[in-house]
Design an enzyme around this catalytic site. Structure first.
Site, short mmCIF file in Angstrom:
data_model
loop_
_atom_site.label_atom_id
_atom_site.label_comp_id
_atom_site.label_asym_id
_atom_site.label_seq_id
_atom_site.Cartn_x
_atom_site.Cartn_y
_atom_site.Cartn_z
N GLY A 108 0.85 -1.29 0.05
CA GLY A 108 0.03 0.09 -0.08
C GLY A 108 1.00 1.26 0.04
CD GLU A 153 1.66 -9.22 2.08
OE1 GLU A 153 0.93 -8.84 1.47
OE2 GLU A 153 1.57 -10.24 2.70
N GLY A 196 4.48 -3.51 -3.15
CA GLY A 196 4.73 -3.90 -4.66
C GLY A 196 4.99 -2.89 -5.25
NE ARG A 197 0.49 1.60 -6.25
CZ ARG A 197 -0.76 1.39 -7.02
NH1 ARG A 197 -0.28 2.02 -7.98
NH2 ARG A 197 -1.52 0.81 -6.58
NE ARG A 245 -1.73 1.26 -12.19
CZ ARG A 245 -1.86 2.62 -11.62
NH1 ARG A 245 -1.45 3.60 -12.11
NH2 ARG A 245 -2.45 2.61 -10.19
CE1 TYR A 248 -7.51 -0.93 -10.76
CE2 TYR A 248 -5.51 -0.55 -12.04
CZ TYR A 248 -6.44 -1.38 -11.34
OH TYR A 248 -5.97 -2.64 -11.11
CB CYS A 289 -10.79 -2.43 -32.15
SG CYS A 289 -9.88 -2.59 -33.44
CD GLU A 290 -12.94 -2.65 -26.15
OE1 GLU A 290 -13.54 -1.61 -25.53
OE2 GLU A 290 -13.22 -3.68 -26.49
N1 LLP Z 1 -0.49 -7.37 -0.26
C1 LLP Z 1 -1.70 -7.56 -0.72
C2 LLP Z 1 -2.29 -8.79 0.06
C3 LLP Z 1 -2.28 -7.14 -1.79
O1 LLP Z 1 -3.47 -7.35 -2.30
C4 LLP Z 1 -1.51 -6.12 -2.40
C5 LLP Z 1 -2.01 -5.45 -3.75
C6 LLP Z 1 -0.05 -5.81 -1.97
C7 LLP Z 1 0.35 -6.57 -1.00
C8 LLP Z 1 0.51 -5.01 -2.84
O2 LLP Z 1 -0.05 -3.54 -2.84
P1 LLP Z 1 0.98 -2.21 -3.41
O3 LLP Z 1 1.98 -2.24 -2.38
O4 LLP Z 1 1.40 -2.39 -4.65
O5 LLP Z 1 0.08 -1.17 -3.13
N2 LLP Z 1 -3.82 -3.13 -10.02
C9 LLP Z 1 -3.94 -2.16 -9.12
C10 LLP Z 1 -3.41 -2.33 -7.77
C11 LLP Z 1 -3.94 -3.55 -7.23
C12 LLP Z 1 -3.27 -3.92 -5.99
C13 LLP Z 1 -3.63 -5.42 -5.48
N3 LLP Z 1 -3.26 -5.84 -4.05
C14 LLP Z 1 -3.01 -0.71 -9.55
O6 LLP Z 1 -2.76 -0.58 -10.77
O7 LLP Z 1 -3.42 0.24 -9.18
#
Ligand code: LLP
Length: 428
Positions: A246, A281, A283-284, A320, A324, A350-351
């Site tokens: 997050g 955890e 990701g982004r 994205r 979103y 084609c959208e």
């Molecule tokens: N842990 C869990 C259980 C999650 O569901 C997620 C993301 C993360 C960690 C990592 O979250 P982050 O640090 O990346 O915010 N596709 C969307 C984002 C979906 C996130 C889903 N879960 C986008 O492009 O913004």
């Protein structure tokens, strides 16, 4: 310090955009377009900054590879000490190929199959974050069959409100599909004590993505602390508190960077109070700003009073914006010096929903120019599709003055590889 790595990773020299020490144009000429380019320096820097901020608390980072499961990125993060958070058998497979061992892996996800649970137990993952009573029962059965005890975390839905850019990336409020409602977790933990193949050793939450404030972490941790106290009284020995991902990134010039010191100040005392190890955890946070998408301008056209830039990348490469309403900064790799224009940047799909930007003021570009679509290292390639039979883009990693194609562009043959020209019919 961190900002300076970010600022220099994709900077201009003599008007042309460089990816670290490599001209973007050289990468595009060598790898073709569309191509995702990742900066190793940015990933190293973000990992170092987060680790530094969390030094005061016992912790482990488990990169959420759903953001970008590219093998080169996984290997790089692993070499820095990161573990990984996986949400499917496929991610588990990819993580192992990149060298992660069982104790490096956390397995989460709202709909794990029996087969995926079996695979996770066989690998000996560190934690399986369970999201419902039914999943717990299935896990007990699978663990019994394998003769092992499953290391379990309860993914809690703490019912906190989050402020982030889109409803689809909020996950921790009442009514979301994720997690065990916080007020049902104690009863479930008590009933789980009769399950011989379940060892409840963790609590987990993930309240949302691209979190605008630290408040959801604070509120969620309050819930987890209360629950941890009751569970401890009920005889549980919690070793891990997993607070999910997050952490936000800056998508636009001037967006604030996350305050990692403040994050640590919110998180560390709560974890210490629970006498557990912190798991994060993100990701982004690690991959988004490390990446740009390079695309070529195919055409310009004017229609219905609007100016369009038609590029060779669109929603198939970067979903994205259309899914979103997400903002990604778009620049010309080498601006031509003319006045900026207001355009829609669209792809060839084609959208009508196939766009990268709408009514955007940006560099004036013409056919053949190279576009740089920023902050696309997370939830870019992994969410891409073959719609309109478009082969997936290539992925390139840059490290200093070197670059490598780390995922080849798909070929037309790849598109039909699994198709059966002469299907084998079976009787019902
Ligand atoms: N842990 C869990 C259980 C999650 O569901 C997620 C993301 C993360 C960690 C990592 O979250 P982050 O640090 O990346 O915010 N596709 C969307 C984002 C979906 C996130 C889903 N879960 C986008 O492009 O913004």
């Amino acid at each position: 310090m961190g900002e300076s790595v970010l600022a220099t990773a994709f900077a201009r020299r003599g008007g042309a955009l460089f990816c670290e020490d490599v001209p973007a144009d050289a990468i595009a000429r060598s790898a073709g377009t569309p191509t995702f380019v990742y900066s190793a320096a940015v990933i190293r820097d973000s990992y170092r900054r987060l680790s530094c901020a969390l030094t005061g608390v016992k912790h482990r980072v488990h990169y959420a590879m759903k953001a970008n499961g590219n093998r080169a990125i996984l290997s790089l993060l692993r070499s820095l000490g990161s573990g990984v958070d996986v949400v499917s058998g496929g991610e588990l497979f990819r993580a192992q190929r990149a060298g992660f061992k069982g104790h490096d892996i956390i397995f989460g996800g709202v709909g794990k199959t029996g087969q995926e649970l079996r695979e996770a137990l066989k690998v000996g993952v560190k934690l399986i974050n369970v999201e419902s009573e039914a999943e717990l029962q299935l896990l007990e059965a699978v663990a019994r069959e394998l003769g092992v005890v499953a290391p379990v975390g309860f993914r809690i839905n703490p019912d906190v409100t989050v402020e982030n850019p889109h409803a689809y990336i909020a996950t921790g409020s009442k009514g979301h599909k994720f997690g065990i409602p916080h007020d049902e977790a104690l009863a479930l933990a008590k009933s789980a004590r009769s399950l011989e193949h379940i060892d409840l050793i963790g609590l987990d939450m993930h309240v949302g993505s691209q979190l605008a404030t630290l408040e959801p972490y604070r509120a969620g941790l309050d819930r987890l602390s209360d629950l941890a106290a009751s569970l401890t009284v009920a005889g549980a020995h919690l070793r891990y508190i997993d607070i999910g991902g997050g952490l936000p990134v800056a998508y636009d010039n001037g967006d604030p960077e996350p305050d990692l010191e403040a994050f640590a100040t919110v998180v560390a005392p709560a974890i210490k109070k629970m006498n557990a190890e912190l798991i994060v955890e993100p990701g982004r946070f690690f991959s988004a700003a490390s990446g740009v998408l390079l695309a070529r301008v195919l055409y310009r056209k004017r229609s219905g009073g609007k100016d369009y830039v038609i590029a060779d990348a669109g929603m198939t490469e970067l979903l994205r914006p259309s899914h979103y309403d997400a903002y990604h900064l778009i620049e010309s790799a080498k601006p031509n010096g003319r006045d900026r224009t207001v355009v829609d940047v669209v792809g060839p799909v084609c959208e009508s929903g196939d766009f990268l930007a709408q009514d955007r003021e940006m560099d004036d570009v013409e056919p053949g120019d190279l576009l740089v679509i920023h902050t696309t290292g997370a939830y870019g390639y992994v969410m891409s599709s073959n719609y309109n039979a478009r082969p997936k883009a290539a992925e390139v990693m840059v490290d200093g003055a070197r670059f490598a194609i780390v995922t080849a562009r798909e070929s037309y043959d790849d598109l039909v590889r699994l198709e059966q020209a002469d299907p084998e019919w079976r009787d019902a």
